[in-house]
Design a protein around this motif. Structure first.
Motif, PDB file in Angstrom:
ATOM      1  N   THR A 276       8.320 -11.815   3.052  1.00 41.15           N
ATOM      2  CA  THR A 276       8.345 -10.225   2.820  1.00 41.15           C
ATOM      3  C   THR A 276       7.489  -9.235   2.696  1.00 41.15           C
ATOM      4  OG1 THR A 276       9.996  -9.639   1.490  1.00 41.15           O
ATOM      5  CG2 THR A 276      10.490 -10.391   3.705  1.00 41.15           C
ATOM      6  N   ASP A 278       8.257  -7.120   0.642  1.00 38.66           N
ATOM      7  CA  ASP A 278       8.660  -6.463  -0.865  1.00 38.66           C
ATOM      8  C   ASP A 278       7.797  -8.412  -1.832  1.00 38.66           C
ATOM      9  OD1 ASP A 278      10.160  -5.310  -1.858  1.00 38.66           O
ATOM     10  OD2 ASP A 278      12.047  -5.670  -0.957  1.00 38.66           O
ATOM     11  N   ASP A 279       7.548  -8.638  -0.965  1.00 37.31           N
ATOM     12  CA  ASP A 279       7.303 -10.007  -1.936  1.00 37.31           C
ATOM     13  C   ASP A 279       5.866 -10.014  -2.094  1.00 37.31           C
ATOM     14  OD1 ASP A 279       9.815 -12.284  -2.103  1.00 37.31           O
ATOM     15  OD2 ASP A 279       8.995 -12.616  -0.315  1.00 37.31           O
ATOM     16  N   LEU A 282       6.059  -7.252  -4.843  1.00 36.25           N
ATOM     17  CA  LEU A 282       6.026  -8.611  -6.554  1.00 36.25           C
ATOM     18  C   LEU A 282       4.584  -9.044  -6.554  1.00 36.25           C
ATOM     19  CD1 LEU A 282       9.520  -9.480  -6.015  1.00 36.25           C
ATOM     20  CD2 LEU A 282       8.769  -7.970  -7.376  1.00 36.25           C
ATOM     21  N   ARG A 287       6.129  -5.280  -8.825  1.00 37.53           N
ATOM     22  CA  ARG A 287       7.096  -4.754  -8.881  1.00 37.53           C
ATOM     23  C   ARG A 287       7.544  -4.388  -7.417  1.00 37.53           C
ATOM     24  NH1 ARG A 287       5.644  -0.415  -6.304  1.00 37.53           N
ATOM     25  NH2 ARG A 287       3.983   0.729  -6.538  1.00 37.53           N
ATOM     26  N   PRO A 288       9.022  -4.461  -6.590  1.00 37.76           N
ATOM     27  CA  PRO A 288       9.493  -3.964  -5.346  1.00 37.76           C
ATOM     28  C   PRO A 288       9.038  -2.974  -4.792  1.00 37.76           C
ATOM     29  CG  PRO A 288      11.056  -4.003  -6.671  1.00 37.76           C
ATOM     30  CD  PRO A 288       9.783  -3.847  -7.300  1.00 37.76           C
ATOM     31  N   ALA A 289       8.257  -3.212  -3.612  1.00 35.30           N
ATOM     32  CA  ALA A 289       7.612  -1.803  -2.564  1.00 35.30           C
ATOM     33  C   ALA A 289       8.493  -0.575  -2.747  1.00 35.30           C
ATOM     34  CB  ALA A 289       7.997  -2.323  -1.035  1.00 35.30           C
ATOM     35  N   GLU A 290       8.382   1.166  -2.970  1.00 33.81           N
ATOM     36  CA  GLU A 290       9.500   1.903  -3.261  1.00 33.81           C
ATOM     37  C   GLU A 290       9.234   2.134  -2.115  1.00 33.81           C
ATOM     38  OE1 GLU A 290       8.650   3.669  -6.844  1.00 33.81           O
ATOM     39  OE2 GLU A 290       6.610   1.936  -7.284  1.00 33.81           O
TER      40      GLU A 290
END
Ligand SMILES: Nc1ncnc2c1ncn2[C@@H]1O[C@H](COP(=O)(O)OP(=O)(O)O)[C@@H](O)[C@H]1O
Ligand SMILES: [Mg+2]
Length: 302
Positions: A276, A278-279, A282, A287-290
């Motif tokens: 995704t 997010d991956d 990362l 870090r994850p999408a914020e």
């Protein structure tokens, strides 16, 4: 290489203390499809609005179809179309009436209006719906009509700002097909999205944007190679998680699950996950999408 049709260099934009674009560079080759991938608030719409001449950058330059978006805005406008998340068609008119109205505004000759709008309605699977008022359309049909209207003047470059956000999977697939048709006609497309899968499906190049900066740029294959493939994610009974890479095919997933069973691992739940956004984040940033909080400002889309 042929000269890019969209070129941006060092685009900057701030609102007060908030830096929204922090030096954005972009190139889109003629006939190519670039996906600008990023979380909510990354600066995607701001970039597109600058390229579409709706907003002036504080610094930097951009050219579309060889024309400067600030000093030759009218020329740029003549060669582009912009479709956003909110369809700009008239609810009270039928699909056909919307097409005819916009065609006249685009100064197409009356014969051309008829052939081109019939052709587009057909291509976008709206021939029957074209006789009904837009008020009765689903979200997906509205977006397709909006895109069709934008294509009447045969733009060289089409900007699609989150074309499928808010659509159900079936409408999303239908819109993807339509976008592929547009690309097949030779149109250059710049689309923004929050979905890695969408970028992968449609784009031959993906530029990842975060906090107004480009953090990666490459083909879908390169990006996926960096991020890793799909995996089977196991949540074990003790709460630990385990990830096992898979190509996502039935035999491969069956093999993995058989192997897990053989090892006697106590599995609580499992799922097959595709990479995704997010991956991607990362991998690229650690870090994850914020997503920033979505402040829906009335002025933002005006
Ligand atoms: N007119 C505006 N005034 C103040 N802040 C804005 C305005 N337009 C956008 N922003 C802010 O700029 C940032 C980027 O917005 P945007 O380009 O819409 O991002 P995206 O399309 O990637 O979600 C967000 O934090 C947003 O709140
Ligand atoms: Mg946006």
């Amino acid at each position: 290489m042929t000269a890019p049709v969209v070129v941006a260099r060092g685009l900057r934009k701030s609102y007060g203390d908030l830096t929204v674009l922090d030096g954005v560079d972009l190139d889109v080759a003629p006939g190519g499809v670039l996906a600008l991938l990023g979380p909510n608030g990354a600066g995607k719409t701001t970039t597109v609005r600058i390229l579409a001449t709706l907003l002036k950058p504080d610094a930097g330059t951009a050219h579309v179809a060889g024309k400067d978006v600030v000093t030759q805005a009218a020329d740029v406008r003549a060669s582009i179309s912009l479709t956003g998340q909110f369809a700009a068609v008239d609810e009270l008119l039928t699909g056909v009436e919307n097409m005819r109205l916009m065609a006249r505004l685009a100064h197409l000759g009356s014969r051309e209006v008829r052939t081109r709008s019939d052709e587009l309605l057909e291509l976008f699977d709206l021939t029957d719906a074209g006789r009904r008022v837009v008020k009765t359309y689903s979200g997906g049909m509205r977006r397709r009509l909006d895109l069709a209207v934008g294509l009447l003047g045969r733009p060289q470059v089409v900007f699609l700002d989150e074309p499928t956000t808010g659509l159900d999977p079936r409408s999303r697939n239908a819109l993807w097909d339509v976008i592929r048709d547009v690309v097949a006609e030779g149109t250059t497309v710049l689309l923004t999205t929050q979905y890695l899968e969408e970028a992968d499906q449609l784009a031959d190049r993906i530029a990842v944007i975060d906090h107004g900066r480009m953090i990666a740029d490459g083909t879908a294959t390169q990006l996926k190679r960096a991020v890793g493939s799909a995996h089977v994610q196991l949540v074990l009974r003790d709460g630990e998680t385990e990830r096992i890479a898979t190509d996502g095919t039935v035999p491969d997933v069956r093999r993995i699950l058989a192997d897990v069973e053989r090892r006697g691992v106590a599995v609580d739940t499992w799922e097959v996950r595709s990479p995704t956004l997010d991956d991607v984040f990362l991998t690229l940033t650690g870090r994850p999408a914020e997503p920033t909080e979505e402040l829906v400002l009335a002025t933002q889309e005006s």
